[in-house]
Design an enzyme around this catalytic site. Structure first.
Site, PDB file in Angstrom:
ATOM      1  CE  LYS A  26      -2.595  -0.289   3.434  1.00 44.11           C
ATOM      2  NZ  LYS A  26      -3.971  -0.296   4.615  1.00 44.11           N
TER       3      LYS A  26
ATOM      4  CE  LYS B  25      -1.606   4.011   4.749  1.00 43.60           C
ATOM      5  NZ  LYS B  25      -2.829   4.141   5.477  1.00 43.60           N
TER       6      LYS B  25
HETATM    7  N1  CTP Z   1      -9.892   7.687   9.438  1.00 43.60           N
HETATM    8  C1  CTP Z   1     -10.924   8.657   9.953  1.00 43.60           C
HETATM    9  N2  CTP Z   1     -10.334   9.918  10.196  1.00 43.60           N
HETATM   10  C2  CTP Z   1      -9.027  10.089  10.125  1.00 43.60           C
HETATM   11  C3  CTP Z   1      -8.069   9.158   9.680  1.00 43.60           C
HETATM   12  C4  CTP Z   1      -8.621   7.876   9.373  1.00 43.60           C
HETATM   13  O1  CTP Z   1     -12.040   8.339   9.961  1.00 43.60           O
HETATM   14  N3  CTP Z   1      -8.742  11.311  10.564  1.00 43.60           N
HETATM   15  C5  CTP Z   1     -10.429   6.455   9.273  1.00 43.60           C
HETATM   16  C6  CTP Z   1     -10.097   5.951   7.631  1.00 43.60           C
HETATM   17  O2  CTP Z   1     -10.836   6.362   6.936  1.00 43.60           O
HETATM   18  C7  CTP Z   1     -10.181   4.523   7.807  1.00 43.60           C
HETATM   19  C8  CTP Z   1      -9.688   4.073   9.185  1.00 43.60           C
HETATM   20  O3  CTP Z   1      -9.562   5.232   9.912  1.00 43.60           O
HETATM   21  O4  CTP Z   1     -11.371   3.951   8.037  1.00 43.60           O
HETATM   22  C9  CTP Z   1      -8.057   3.598   9.219  1.00 43.60           C
HETATM   23  O5  CTP Z   1      -7.339   4.597   8.581  1.00 43.60           O
HETATM   24  P1  CTP Z   1      -5.887   4.522   8.301  1.00 43.60           P
HETATM   25  O6  CTP Z   1      -5.503   4.636   7.020  1.00 43.60           O
HETATM   26  O7  CTP Z   1      -5.186   3.606   9.232  1.00 43.60           O
HETATM   27  O8  CTP Z   1      -5.520   6.174   9.026  1.00 43.60           O
HETATM   28  P2  CTP Z   1      -4.907   7.244   8.585  1.00 43.60           P
HETATM   29  O9  CTP Z   1      -4.505   8.370   9.623  1.00 43.60           O
HETATM   30  O10 CTP Z   1      -5.755   8.137   7.308  1.00 43.60           O
HETATM   31  O11 CTP Z   1      -3.242   6.868   8.019  1.00 43.60           O
HETATM   32  P3  CTP Z   1      -2.314   7.333   6.972  1.00 43.60           P
HETATM   33  O12 CTP Z   1      -2.125   8.908   7.252  1.00 43.60           O
HETATM   34  O13 CTP Z   1      -1.159   6.330   7.307  1.00 43.60           O
HETATM   35  O14 CTP Z   1      -2.953   7.008   5.564  1.00 43.60           O
END
Ligand code: CTP
Length: 131
Positions: free
Chosen positions: A48, A50
Site C-alpha cells: 500500500k 505505507k
Molecule cells: N480515519 C478517519 N479519520 C481520520 C483518519 C482515519 O475516519 N482522520 C479512518 C479511515 O478512513 C479508515 C480508518 O480510520 O477507515 C483507518 O485509517 P488509516 O488509513 O489507518 O488512518 P490514517 O490516519 O488515514 O493513516 P495514513 O495517514 O497512514 O493514511
C-alpha cells in the site's frame, strides 16, 4: 472455529492510534455489534506504499484494548474481504469516506457504511512531525 454472532467489520493500518481512528471505531461500535478489525500487516503496508511507525503486533495490542473490539486479524490482500464477511458473519462493513464507493461491490453480502473522516488528523501527519 464457529462464529455465529453478527459483527461489524472494518479495515486499516491504525498506526500511532489517534482520535480520528477512535471516532471511527466509536461510530462502528454504535451500530450495536462487536467490532472486528482487519489490520494491515507490515507486508501489506509495503504493497500500500505505507511505512507504519508501529509494527503489526503493537498496533494490534492497542486496538484490542478498545471497547467493543473483540478481535483483530491480519489484512494481507485487497481481495480477502468477501471471505472475511462470510467467515465472521459481518452485518456491517464500515470505512472512512476516503474509501467512499470503493467496496460497493460487496453490498449484496454486507451493509456498507462510509463515515465522514475526522478532519485535520492522520497517521502520516503524526509520522511527519516525528521525522
Ligand atoms: N480515519 C478517519 N479519520 C481520520 C483518519 C482515519 O475516519 N482522520 C479512518 C479511515 O478512513 C479508515 C480508518 O480510520 O477507515 C483507518 O485509517 P488509516 O488509513 O489507518 O488512518 P490514517 O490516519 O488515514 O493513516 P495514513 O495517514 O497512514 O493514511
Amino acid at each position: 472455529m464457529e462464529i455465529s454472532t453478527q459483527c461489524t467489520l472494518t479495515y486499516g493500518t491504525f498506526d500511532v492510534l489517534h482520535y480520528g481512528h477512535i471516532r471511527l471505531l466509536m461510530k462502528a461500535s454504535a451500530l450495536g455489534l462487536p467490532v472486528r478489525i482487519g489490520l494491515s500487516t507490515d507486508e501489506f503496508n509495503i504493497l500500500k506504499n505505507k511505512k507504519a511507525m508501529l509494527k503489526y503486533e503493537a498496533r494490534k495490542e492497542i486496538l484490542l484494548n478498545i471497547k467493543n473490539v473483540v478481535s483483530v486479524f491480519p489484512e494481507e490482500t485487497w481481495d480477502q474481504k468477501r471471505n472475511d464477511i462470510l467467515k465472521y458473519n459481518a452485518k456491517y462493513l464500515i470505512m472512512g469516506d476516503d474509501w467512499e464507493s470503493k467496496f460497493d461491490h460487496l453490498s449484496p453480502l454486507v451493509e456498507i457504511r462510509y463515515f465522514e473522516r475526522t478532519p485535520y488528523i492522520s497517521s502520516s501527519e503524526i509520522r511527519e512531525i516525528r521525522n
